[in-house]
Design an enzyme around this catalytic site. Structure first.
Site, PDB file in Angstrom:
ATOM      1  N   ASP A  70      38.006  42.867  37.426  1.00 51.93           N
ATOM      2  CA  ASP A  70      38.075  43.024  35.976  1.00 51.93           C
ATOM      3  C   ASP A  70      36.737  42.743  35.304  1.00 51.93           C
ATOM      4  O   ASP A  70      35.793  42.266  35.950  1.00 51.93           O
ATOM      5  CB  ASP A  70      39.168  42.107  35.400  1.00 51.93           C
ATOM      6  CG  ASP A  70      39.088  40.677  35.906  1.00 51.93           C
ATOM      7  OD1 ASP A  70      38.088  40.330  36.555  1.00 51.93           O
ATOM      8  OD2 ASP A  70      40.019  39.915  35.658  1.00 51.93           O
ATOM      9  N   ASN A  80      48.993  31.324  33.064  1.00 53.01           N
ATOM     10  CA  ASN A  80      50.237  32.015  32.690  1.00 53.01           C
ATOM     11  C   ASN A  80      50.675  32.997  33.780  1.00 53.01           C
ATOM     12  O   ASN A  80      51.526  33.845  33.546  1.00 53.01           O
ATOM     13  CB  ASN A  80      50.062  32.732  31.346  1.00 53.01           C
ATOM     14  CG  ASN A  80      48.949  33.765  31.379  1.00 53.01           C
ATOM     15  OD1 ASN A  80      48.382  34.028  32.442  1.00 53.01           O
ATOM     16  ND2 ASN A  80      48.633  34.361  30.242  1.00 53.01           N
ATOM     17  N   HIS A  97      48.696  35.240  35.233  1.00 51.34           N
ATOM     18  CA  HIS A  97      47.999  36.533  35.269  1.00 51.34           C
ATOM     19  C   HIS A  97      47.142  36.656  36.522  1.00 51.34           C
ATOM     20  O   HIS A  97      46.634  35.673  37.047  1.00 51.34           O
ATOM     21  CB  HIS A  97      47.207  36.810  33.977  1.00 51.34           C
ATOM     22  CG  HIS A  97      45.941  36.045  33.786  1.00 51.34           C
ATOM     23  ND1 HIS A  97      45.715  35.229  32.703  1.00 51.34           N
ATOM     24  CD2 HIS A  97      44.796  35.999  34.512  1.00 51.34           C
ATOM     25  CE1 HIS A  97      44.497  34.717  32.769  1.00 51.34           C
ATOM     26  NE2 HIS A  97      43.926  35.163  33.866  1.00 51.34           N
ATOM     27  N   GLU A 113      48.110  40.420  31.947  1.00 50.73           N
ATOM     28  CA  GLU A 113      48.811  39.347  31.251  1.00 50.73           C
ATOM     29  C   GLU A 113      50.332  39.544  31.350  1.00 50.73           C
ATOM     30  O   GLU A 113      50.804  40.664  31.579  1.00 50.73           O
ATOM     31  CB  GLU A 113      48.398  39.358  29.774  1.00 50.73           C
ATOM     32  CG  GLU A 113      46.915  39.105  29.538  1.00 50.73           C
ATOM     33  CD  GLU A 113      46.544  37.625  29.608  1.00 50.73           C
ATOM     34  OE1 GLU A 113      47.172  36.874  30.393  1.00 50.73           O
ATOM     35  OE2 GLU A 113      45.623  37.227  28.892  1.00 50.73           O
TER      36      GLU A 113
HETATM   37  C1  GLP Z   1      40.194  34.844  34.526  1.00 47.41           C
HETATM   38  C2  GLP Z   1      40.051  35.989  35.520  1.00 47.41           C
HETATM   39  C3  GLP Z   1      41.055  35.891  36.645  1.00 47.41           C
HETATM   40  C4  GLP Z   1      41.082  34.472  37.188  1.00 47.41           C
HETATM   41  C5  GLP Z   1      41.509  33.531  36.094  1.00 47.41           C
HETATM   42  C6  GLP Z   1      41.672  32.107  36.550  1.00 47.41           C
HETATM   43  O1  GLP Z   1      41.102  35.109  33.520  1.00 47.41           O
HETATM   44  N1  GLP Z   1      40.171  37.264  34.911  1.00 47.41           N
HETATM   45  O2  GLP Z   1      40.716  36.822  37.658  1.00 47.41           O
HETATM   46  O3  GLP Z   1      41.944  34.402  38.279  1.00 47.41           O
HETATM   47  O4  GLP Z   1      40.529  33.597  35.081  1.00 47.41           O
HETATM   48  O5  GLP Z   1      40.488  31.398  36.408  1.00 47.41           O
HETATM   49  P1  GLP Z   1      40.149  30.031  37.108  1.00 47.41           P
HETATM   50  O6  GLP Z   1      39.924  30.337  38.539  1.00 47.41           O
HETATM   51  O7  GLP Z   1      38.888  29.570  36.435  1.00 47.41           O
HETATM   52  O8  GLP Z   1      41.303  29.127  36.877  1.00 47.41           O
END
Ligand code: GLP
Length: 252
Positions: free
Chosen positions: A74, A143, A145, A150
């Site tokens: 993404d 959440n 995702h 989302e």
């Molecule tokens: C972002 C990314 C996701 C990732 C998520 C969790 O929203 N788009 O790909 O998995 O954050 O982040 P973290 O690993 O910092 O908890």
């Protein structure tokens, strides 16, 4: 410790860095068997220790990335590549600048595309042309995702243009100067794109993810918890520390 749920295997380590070392070894094995493997990369804080292990392995010439093809999950929208919060910048800073990749083989959605719908369709087509993705690395939002898919009333299909939820904007604000600087939209592989990967490697760390991980793996398969779609995938490996699986372990 290994919890084998059939299609989903959970490797649990006391120390998350050890789990990440295991992840780096899985990637190493993939690339040694198939040097031009297509690897799907993720951003966020969670995979950073695994990327550090990969850099170290590369420094010791234990792994060869020269033929690897990559697709990132993404990118924020709008955001420029030069912005140090773009995922383009993140990947170069945390991995690609430090390993022997061929920069022509790296793909990340364009955060400044003039036609977003076309950018999504082109990205999806390129994955179809160069794929399938042999190994997709995933983190997970609070959440549930995955990528930037989302919670919603239906699972997304291909790469798409999405609005970020308030909770995601708040969670990701820690990386920006202020919450107002966090882009409100993003381009992301869809759930179907992710599910088409041959193998999935999900990294989960910390007690704050324990509830959502349990819901994703043992709750109803629902687009309201996007990661729950992984229950339907044939080959998922989860690398977790003990606190992230605290609820799950109580079930056994
Ligand atoms: C972002 C990314 C996701 C990732 C998520 C969790 O929203 N788009 O790909 O998995 O954050 O982040 P973290 O690993 O910092 O908890």
């Amino acid at each position: 410790m290994l919890l084998n749920l059939g299609n989903i295997k959970i490797h649990i380590e006391k120390d998350f860095s050890t789990a990440c070392e295991l992840g780096a070894n899985i990637i190493k094995e993939k690339l040694s068997k198939k040097p031009n493997s297509v690897i799907g990369f993720a951003t966020g804080g969670t995979p950073i220790p695994m990327y550090k292990h990969l850099i170290e392995m590369c420094n010791h010439q234990e792994i060869n990335f020269s033929e690897m093809v990559t697709f990132n999950l993404d990118e924020y929208f709008p955001i420029s590549k030069e912005n140090d919060q773009s995922y383009y910048y993140f990947m170069r800073e945390n991995l690609f600048n430090h390993i022997n990749v061929n920069f022509d083989n790296l793909h990340i959605p364009n955060g400044l595309a003039s036609d977003v719908e076309k950018e999504c369709a082109d990205y999806e087509n390129l994955i179809k042309t160069l794929g399938p993705i042999d190994l997709q690395i995933l983190g997970m939002g609070l959440n549930g995702h995955i990528g930037f898919n989302e919670p919603d009333n239906k699972f997304t299909q291909g790469t798409n243009y999405v609005a970020l939820q308030e909770s995601t904007i708040t969670a990701n604000a820690r990386f920006f100067n202020s919450i107002d600087d966090v882009p409100k939209k993003a381009l992301t592989m869809g759930i179907k794109t992710i599910m088409m990967s041959t193998e999935i490697l999900l990294l989960v760390n910390g007690e704050k993810k324990a509830d959502i991980l349990e819901q994703a793996l043992f709750g109803e398969i629902s687009p309201h918890v996007p990661a729950s779609a992984l229950q339907l995938h044939q080959n998922v490996t989860i690398l977790a520390d003990e606190s992230a699986v605290a609820n799950i372990l109580k079930r056994f």
